[in-house]
Design a protein around this motif. Structure first.
Motif, PDB file in Angstrom:
ATOM      1  N   ASP A   1       0.832  -1.211   0.000  1.00  0.00           N
ATOM      2  CA  ASP A   1       0.000   0.000   0.000  1.00  0.00           C
ATOM      3  C   ASP A   1       0.866   1.260   0.000  1.00  0.00           C
ATOM      4  N   ALA A   2       1.881   1.269   0.864  1.00  0.00           N
ATOM      5  CA  ALA A   2       2.758   2.440   0.938  1.00  0.00           C
ATOM      6  C   ALA A   2       3.484   2.670  -0.382  1.00  0.00           C
ATOM      7  N   THR A   3       3.886   1.564  -1.044  1.00  0.00           N
ATOM      8  CA  THR A   3       4.586   1.692  -2.337  1.00  0.00           C
ATOM      9  C   THR A   3       3.685   2.348  -3.375  1.00  0.00           C
ATOM     10  N   PHE A   4       2.454   1.910  -3.455  1.00  0.00           N
ATOM     11  CA  PHE A   4       1.522   2.460  -4.457  1.00  0.00           C
ATOM     12  C   PHE A   4       1.173   3.929  -4.159  1.00  0.00           C
ATOM     13  N   ILE A   5       0.970   4.246  -2.875  1.00  0.00           N
ATOM     14  CA  ILE A   5       0.605   5.635  -2.532  1.00  0.00           C
ATOM     15  C   ILE A   5       1.749   6.587  -2.878  1.00  0.00           C
ATOM     16  N   LEU A   6       2.980   6.174  -2.585  1.00  0.00           N
ATOM     17  CA  LEU A   6       4.123   7.026  -2.901  1.00  0.00           C
ATOM     18  C   LEU A   6       4.273   7.208  -4.405  1.00  0.00           C
ATOM     19  N   ALA A   7       3.909   6.201  -5.181  1.00  0.00           N
ATOM     20  CA  ALA A   7       4.071   6.272  -6.636  1.00  0.00           C
ATOM     21  C   ALA A   7       3.048   7.189  -7.291  1.00  0.00           C
ATOM     22  N   ARG A   8       2.033   7.676  -6.593  1.00  0.00           N
ATOM     23  CA  ARG A   8       0.955   8.446  -7.233  1.00  0.00           C
ATOM     24  C   ARG A   8       1.385   9.768  -7.852  1.00  0.00           C
ATOM     25  N   PRO A   9       2.170  10.645  -7.308  1.00  0.00           N
ATOM     26  CA  PRO A   9       2.874  10.641  -6.013  1.00  0.00           C
ATOM     27  C   PRO A   9       2.006  11.252  -4.916  1.00  0.00           C
ATOM     28  N   GLN A  10       2.236  10.780  -3.665  1.00  0.00           N
ATOM     29  CA  GLN A  10       1.469  11.277  -2.527  1.00  0.00           C
ATOM     30  C   GLN A  10       2.318  11.080  -1.271  1.00  0.00           C
ATOM     31  N   THR A  11       2.478  12.152  -0.515  1.00  0.00           N
ATOM     32  CA  THR A  11       3.347  12.091   0.687  1.00  0.00           C
ATOM     33  C   THR A  11       2.642  12.639   1.917  1.00  0.00           C
ATOM     34  N   ASP A  12       1.313  12.637   1.900  1.00  0.00           N
ATOM     35  CA  ASP A  12       0.575  13.234   3.010  1.00  0.00           C
ATOM     36  C   ASP A  12       0.386  12.247   4.147  1.00  0.00           C
ATOM     37  N   LEU A  13      -0.590  12.530   4.994  1.00  0.00           N
ATOM     38  CA  LEU A  13      -0.816  11.706   6.185  1.00  0.00           C
ATOM     39  C   LEU A  13      -1.213  10.275   5.839  1.00  0.00           C
ATOM     40  N   GLU A  14      -1.799  10.081   4.693  1.00  0.00           N
ATOM     41  CA  GLU A  14      -2.232   8.728   4.324  1.00  0.00           C
ATOM     42  C   GLU A  14      -1.036   7.793   4.208  1.00  0.00           C
ATOM     43  N   VAL A  15       0.006   8.232   3.480  1.00  0.00           N
ATOM     44  CA  VAL A  15       1.167   7.359   3.322  1.00  0.00           C
ATOM     45  C   VAL A  15       1.961   7.301   4.632  1.00  0.00           C
ATOM     46  N   ILE A  16       1.982   8.398   5.402  1.00  0.00           N
ATOM     47  CA  ILE A  16       2.660   8.357   6.709  1.00  0.00           C
ATOM     48  C   ILE A  16       2.006   7.312   7.598  1.00  0.00           C
ATOM     49  N   ALA A  17       0.672   7.256   7.560  1.00  0.00           N
ATOM     50  CA  ALA A  17      -0.045   6.261   8.359  1.00  0.00           C
ATOM     51  C   ALA A  17       0.306   4.851   7.902  1.00  0.00           C
ATOM     52  N   ALA A  18       0.426   4.655   6.576  1.00  0.00           N
ATOM     53  CA  ALA A  18       0.766   3.330   6.049  1.00  0.00           C
ATOM     54  C   ALA A  18       2.176   2.936   6.492  1.00  0.00           C
ATOM     55  N   GLU A  19       3.121   3.870   6.428  1.00  0.00           N
ATOM     56  CA  GLU A  19       4.494   3.569   6.838  1.00  0.00           C
ATOM     57  C   GLU A  19       4.570   3.320   8.341  1.00  0.00           C
ATOM     58  N   THR A  20       3.786   4.056   9.123  1.00  0.00           N
ATOM     59  CA  THR A  20       3.757   3.808  10.563  1.00  0.00           C
ATOM     60  C   THR A  20       3.201   2.418  10.864  1.00  0.00           C
ATOM     61  N   GLU A  21       2.203   2.010  10.100  1.00  0.00           N
ATOM     62  CA  GLU A  21       1.656   0.657  10.280  1.00  0.00           C
ATOM     63  C   GLU A  21       2.706  -0.388   9.967  1.00  0.00           C
ATOM     64  N   VAL A  22       3.522  -0.141   8.940  1.00  0.00           N
ATOM     65  CA  VAL A  22       4.600  -1.078   8.603  1.00  0.00           C
ATOM     66  C   VAL A  22       5.558  -1.201   9.770  1.00  0.00           C
ATOM     67  N   ILE A  23       5.940  -0.071  10.363  1.00  0.00           N
ATOM     68  CA  ILE A  23       6.881  -0.092  11.483  1.00  0.00           C
ATOM     69  C   ILE A  23       6.312  -0.881  12.655  1.00  0.00           C
ATOM     70  N   GLU A  24       5.049  -0.653  12.957  1.00  0.00           N
ATOM     71  CA  GLU A  24       4.421  -1.370  14.073  1.00  0.00           C
ATOM     72  C   GLU A  24       4.318  -2.865  13.788  1.00  0.00           C
ATOM     73  N   LEU A  25       3.978  -3.204  12.565  1.00  0.00           N
ATOM     74  CA  LEU A  25       3.882  -4.631  12.212  1.00  0.00           C
ATOM     75  C   LEU A  25       5.252  -5.298  12.243  1.00  0.00           C
ATOM     76  N   LEU A  26       6.293  -4.579  11.818  1.00  0.00           N
ATOM     77  CA  LEU A  26       7.645  -5.136  11.885  1.00  0.00           C
ATOM     78  C   LEU A  26       8.056  -5.357  13.330  1.00  0.00           C
ATOM     79  N   SER A  27       7.670  -4.439  14.236  1.00  0.00           N
ATOM     80  CA  SER A  27       7.955  -4.638  15.658  1.00  0.00           C
ATOM     81  C   SER A  27       7.275  -5.894  16.170  1.00  0.00           C
ATOM     82  N   ASP A  28       5.997  -6.089  15.778  1.00  0.00           N
ATOM     83  CA  ASP A  28       5.276  -7.305  16.188  1.00  0.00           C
ATOM     84  C   ASP A  28       5.937  -8.549  15.589  1.00  0.00           C
TER      85      ASP A  28
END
Length: 1010
Positions: A889-916
């Motif tokens: 999801d983060a890859t596709f959002i960045l490719a739009r291009p889009q760098t707002d809160l939506e992609v930040i939220a996706a990247e934060t979710e990745v970080i949390e999932l990697l921690s888990d």
């Protein structure tokens, strides 16, 4: 004579009684007239005399008038009672006559009573009565009753009247005006007739308002037309002492002391006397004074109101202001052309160009002014330039080029900041063929009313296309004053490192921690020896209190050593995270460091506190036996601590050697890359410079060749450092492959030959120089290949002892380490995304967003590669699927291009999932991976979040032991206080400035050369 029962007096008697009556009437009438007139003259003379002496008060004049009237009325009553209301009968007249003619006795009264039926006895005969009457008539025939009239009262009041009349006439004759004035004042005491005086005063008010408690003067004049000009005037305030004032040129002035209570001031000059009602009042005080300031138009400020009662006001040049004030009393006027409305006033607007002092006075309705004019000092200042600085940024910061430095730019101005920018300039990096960076970034726009401005900055060298070099950052502020140049902050320096230099920095910091651990071990050994000595002394003594104080001191020293070791553990954990960011540092090295963190944590949390507890119990022991037992227990536990410290130190030395060995590989490859670049550039320039010396080629080409020469010189120094450090490493470790490479470097005279190539470039571009660069490129890579560590079968590079009998599976360790680096990479990616979102107006915004999308895709691939190894662990496949979906999801959002809160939220979710995912992998790896679990826990605690919580992020800039406040200093960089240097890509590795400077010494040398 007889008429029935009525007898009449003889005619002679009746005639004589009538004459007496008439004489008596005349006498008493004259007495009444004389008395009444005398009373009037008396009142007149009393008032005349009184008016000459003083101002006869109304009450006394009324009393005289009333007394005069009462006197007249009394005489009138006297006369009326005798001749009108109760007239005397013959019997009363007979008695008065008999007093004058005593020889008549009562005979005259007897015949008068016989003649009156009411008084005549009943038993007396008429004949006898008539005979008696005739006899008395005969006796009175020769008497003159007129002589019996009493005239003493008439004469007395006649004399009184004559005397008073003469005096009144004399007074009227001598002072006719005064006499007439007295008649007016007597006849009409309530009238307006003023007292007539010989001396006439002028200029005295009836009521005077004076300043409370302050001396005042009272001036008056004697009219020149006065009949009397006295030499001295006298005044008196209430019952205070008399004040004399000489009369000069018909005027006089009284100096009256200050008064605090209302009263009367009596003035007397000659026979003139008057009174002035004096009322002391406080002077009109200034209760309010406000300046309504109109600042220069370019500032855009609304009028500003300031309280200026203290007498000063600070104004910007070219301002205008109006003064509005209020006093304690209604005003009559104010200076400076001011307008008055009751107790309030205002002064006309004044333009301010230069410092000055204005003053003005006010006067109230009673004529009182302020004690002194009010002075207002105008301090004129220029519109000051803004001030700019950074917050959350150390003065010198080191970071990797793919990291993001997060901090704030702040600016403040006395009236308003227009805009805030970030500018950077770099010195380039000749050795790495990195061009000097230069650029600017708009941080935020301000406003005319915004005195403080701040903006978040995400400084991402990779996004900004800034290569490894020394960067000078400045905050730039603009204000609204026309023609003013932007103001820069003092410089901050960011050293952007490549991974090789970063690895060396990490190595030097690790060496410092090793030295620190050696010091702590020596301290613990000294404490152990002292405890043994105390144990021997306790065995000889039977008094526990004798050693309590020494044991307490030992317990405190043990606590201090534990705290120092705790700090070392924290520093090593931070350094481990730092190493994890650099993929040139082997996973086995990072794993060993992480396990060391776990070992040191066990020491500081359990083993060493038990020593302190035993010593504390020994100090508090009540018996010798108990004290000996506790001291013995402390020694046993301390001995175990020393064993663990020795093992940890040995493992740290081994890990340091592994780290240094790995660094040799990276540094050799870096020098090989530099030589390759040199060869390529020389090959490109050779056709343009063939056969020509540097003096003979074009200036532009000459500059390029000189830059290549600088690169060659940097490469020569870099290889020399590698050679010298490798020699020291061989002496210390005796590792054979490093010995052979070092011997070859010396025998092949690599440093000398590179120096020769540098000298060739000072003359011309030659084929020999190209060949030399190509040769050493190949040779340096060959040495790096020979030193490259082979794959470790044990997966830990000697790292063991993590809490189990078996070592972790090497493949699992490698996969988990890769996931950890992916997680840090995701944090950096999120920081880069935030930085790019602030630059949407950048023409290359789409290109940068697509680059970030590619990075996200690369991280996704690395995750999948690591996940393939961990697929067999329980719960991991499900989490891998979620991580992959979020990364997609983060890859596709960045490719739009889009760098707002939506992609930040996706990247934060990745970080949390990697921690888990990391947490689950550690739990599911099995009992034979206890060491790995310890490493996992230690590293996750340093990653900025616990599993399932916030995803962390770049800690560029580190933490400081001080508050994040801007550093003061001038734009030239002359700071007023020292700042610590901090490693940019992680928390502060050393809060002790001297030690940290030692760790960065190598980079300072590089900075000077850049």
């Amino acid at each position: 004579m007889a008429n029935g029962n009525h007898l009449e007096l003889p005619a002679s008697v009746a005639r004589q009684l009538g004459a007496f009556r008439r004489g008596l009437w005349v006498a008493e009438t004259l007495a009444a007239v004389f008395g009444a007139v005398a009373g009037i003259f008396g009142a007149y003379l009393v008032l005349f005399v009184s008016d000459r002496l003083w101002e006869t008060p109304v009450w006394l004049r009324v009393l005289l008038t009333v007394g005069c009237l009462a006197f007249v009325a009394g005489w009138a009553w006297f006369w009326l009672t005798r001749w009108g209301i109760r007239q005397r009968d013959n019997r009363q007249l007979a008695r008065m006559i008999q007093r004058h003619f005593p020889k008549l006795g009562d005979r005259l009264l007897g015949i008068v009573e016989l003649a009156h039926p009411a008084t005549r006895p009943n038993n007396i005969s008429e004949a006898l009565s008539e005979a008696a009457m005739r006899q008395v008539a005969g006796e009175t025939e020769a008497l003159d009753f007129a002589t019996a009239v009493p005239k003493r009262q008439e004469r007395r009041w006649g004399i009184v009247l004559a005397c008073l009349g003469v005096l009144a006439v004399a007074a009227l004759a001598v002072l006719p005006l005064a006499g007439v004035n007295v008649w007016h004042r007597l006849l009409n005491p309530f009238g307006g007739a003023a007292r007539y005086t010989l001396a006439k005063l002028d200029g005295l008010p009836t009521r005077l308002i004076v300043a409370f408690g302050e001396p005042f003067t009272l001036t008056a004049k004697v009219q020149p037309s006065s009949e009397w000009i006295p030499a001295v005037a006298r005044g008196r305030y209430e019952k205070q002492p008399v004040i004399e004032a000489p009369v000069a040129e018909n005027s006089f002035t009284f100096q009256v002391p200050g008064q605090t209570a209302a009263g009367t001031f009596s003035v007397k000059a000659g026979d003139a006397q008057t009174a002035v009602q004096v009322e002391p009042l406080h002077r009109p005080e200034l209760l309010e004074l406000r300046a309504v300031v109109e600042l220069p138009a370019y500032l855009g400020y609304p009028p500003v109101t300031q309280d200026v009662r203290r007498g000063t006001i600070e104004l910007v040049a070219e301002s205008r202001f109006t003064l509005n004030g209020r006093t304690s009393r209604e005003l009559a006027r104010v200076d400076q052309g001011g307008q008055v409305a009751g107790a309030q006033f205002s002064l006309p607007a004044l333009a301010v160009k230069a410092p000055e002092t204005i003053q003005f006075q006010w006067e109230d309705a009673h004529g009182l002014t302020a004690k002194a004019p009010f002075k207002l000092k105008l301090n004129v200042v220029d519109d000051q330039p803004p001030r700019a600085d950074f917050r959350g940024l150390q003065r010198i910061v080191a970071m990797l080029e793919d990291e993001v430095l997060e901090f704030e730019a702040v600016a403040e101005d006395d009236y308003g900041v227009r805009a805030l920018q970030l500018t950077w300039t770099g010195g380039g990096n000749t050795a790495a063929s990195v061009a000097a960076a230069k650029g600017e970034l708009a941080v935020t726009e301000g406003g005319q009313l915004m005195r403080e401005l701040s903006g978040k900055i995400h400084f991402a060298p990779k996004t900004l296309r800034i290569g490894p070099q020394r960067i000078e950052l400045r905050a730039v502020a603009n204000d609204y004053r026309p023609g003013r140049e932007p103001v820069e902050s003092s410089p901050y320096y960011v050293i952007i490192l490549d991974k090789t230099e970063h690895a060396k920095l990490v190595q030097r910091e690790f060496d410092r921690l090793v030295e620190k651990l050696e010091e702590l071990q020596r301290t613990e050994e000294a404490l152990f020896e002292r405890n043994e000595q105390l144990q021997r002394e306790i065995e000889k003594s039977r008094n526990p209190a004798e050693h309590a104080e020494k044991l307490a001191e030992q317990e405190q020293a043990e606590r201090r050593n534990t705290a120092e070791l705790k700090k070392l553990e924290s520093d090593l954990a931070k350094l481990t995270k730092e190493a994890l960011r650099n993929d040139q540092i082997g996973a086995d090295v990072v794993a060993q460091w992480a396990e060391l963190v776990a070992q040191l944590a066990e020491l500081t949390k359990s083993a060493m506190p038990k020593v302190s507890t035993a010593l504390q119990q020994a100090a508090a022991s009540k018996s010798s036996g108990e004290q000996q037992g506790n001291t013995r227990e402390a020694l046993q536990r301390q001995e175990e601590v020393l064993k663990q410290l020795a093992a940890a130190l040995k493992q740290m030395n081994q890990a340091g050697e592994m780290m240094q060995a790995g660094n040799f590989v990276g540094r050799l490859r870096k020098m090989a890359a530099v030589e390759k670049t040199i060869g390529e550039k020389l090959t490109e320039l050779f056709p343009q410079t063939i056969g020509a010396t540097l003096d003979q080629i074009a200036p532009a080409l000459r500059i390029k060749v000189q830059r290549i020469g600088d690169q060659q010189f940097q490469a020569q120094q870099g290889v020399q450092q590698i050679r010298d450090e490798m020699g020291s490493f061989v002496v210390r470790t005796q590792q054979e492959k490093y010995r052979r490479v070092h011997r070859e470097m010396v025998e092949m005279k690599v440093v000398e030959d590179l120096e020769r190539l540098t000298g060739l470039l000072d003359k011309k571009v030659s084929q020999e120089g190209i060949a030399g660069a190509q040769q050493w490129t190949k040779q340096l890579n060959e040495w790096a290949d020979r030193l490259q560590p082979p794959p470790q079968d044990d997966g830990g590079g000697g790292a063991g002892g993590g809490g189990g009998n078996q070592k972790p599976d090497p493949a699992v360790v490698a996969a988990i380490m890769k996931l950890m680096r992916v997680r840090l990479g995701e944090e950096d990616l999120r920081s880069h995304t935030r930085a790019l979102d602030t630059r949407r107006a950048d023409p290359d915004y789409r290109k940068h967003a697509e680059s970030l999308s590619d990075q996200q895709a690369q991280l996704r691939a690395e995750t999948a590669e690591a996940g393939a190894v961990l697929q067999g662990l329980q719960g991991v496949p499900e989490l891998l699927g979620k991580v992959d979906g979020a990364m997609k999801d983060a890859t596709f959002i960045l490719a739009r291009p889009q760098t707002d809160l939506e992609v930040i939220a996706a990247e934060t979710e990745v970080i949390e999932l990697l921690s888990d995912l990391l947490d689950q992998a550690g739990k599911s790896s099995g009992g034979n991976t206890a060491g790995l679990a310890a490493m996992m826990q230690a590293l996750k605690q340093q990653q900025g979040s616990q599993p399932g919580k916030n995803g962390g992020g770049s800690e560029a800039g580190g933490v400081s032991e001080r508050e994040n406040v801007p550093v003061t200093g001038d734009p030239a960089g002359n700071a007023t206080e020292r700042r610590n240097v901090n490693k940019g890509s992680g928390p502060d590795l050393n809060k002790v400035p001297a030690e940290f400077r030692e760790a960065l010494q190598y980079y300072y040398e590089k900075v000077e050369k850049w």
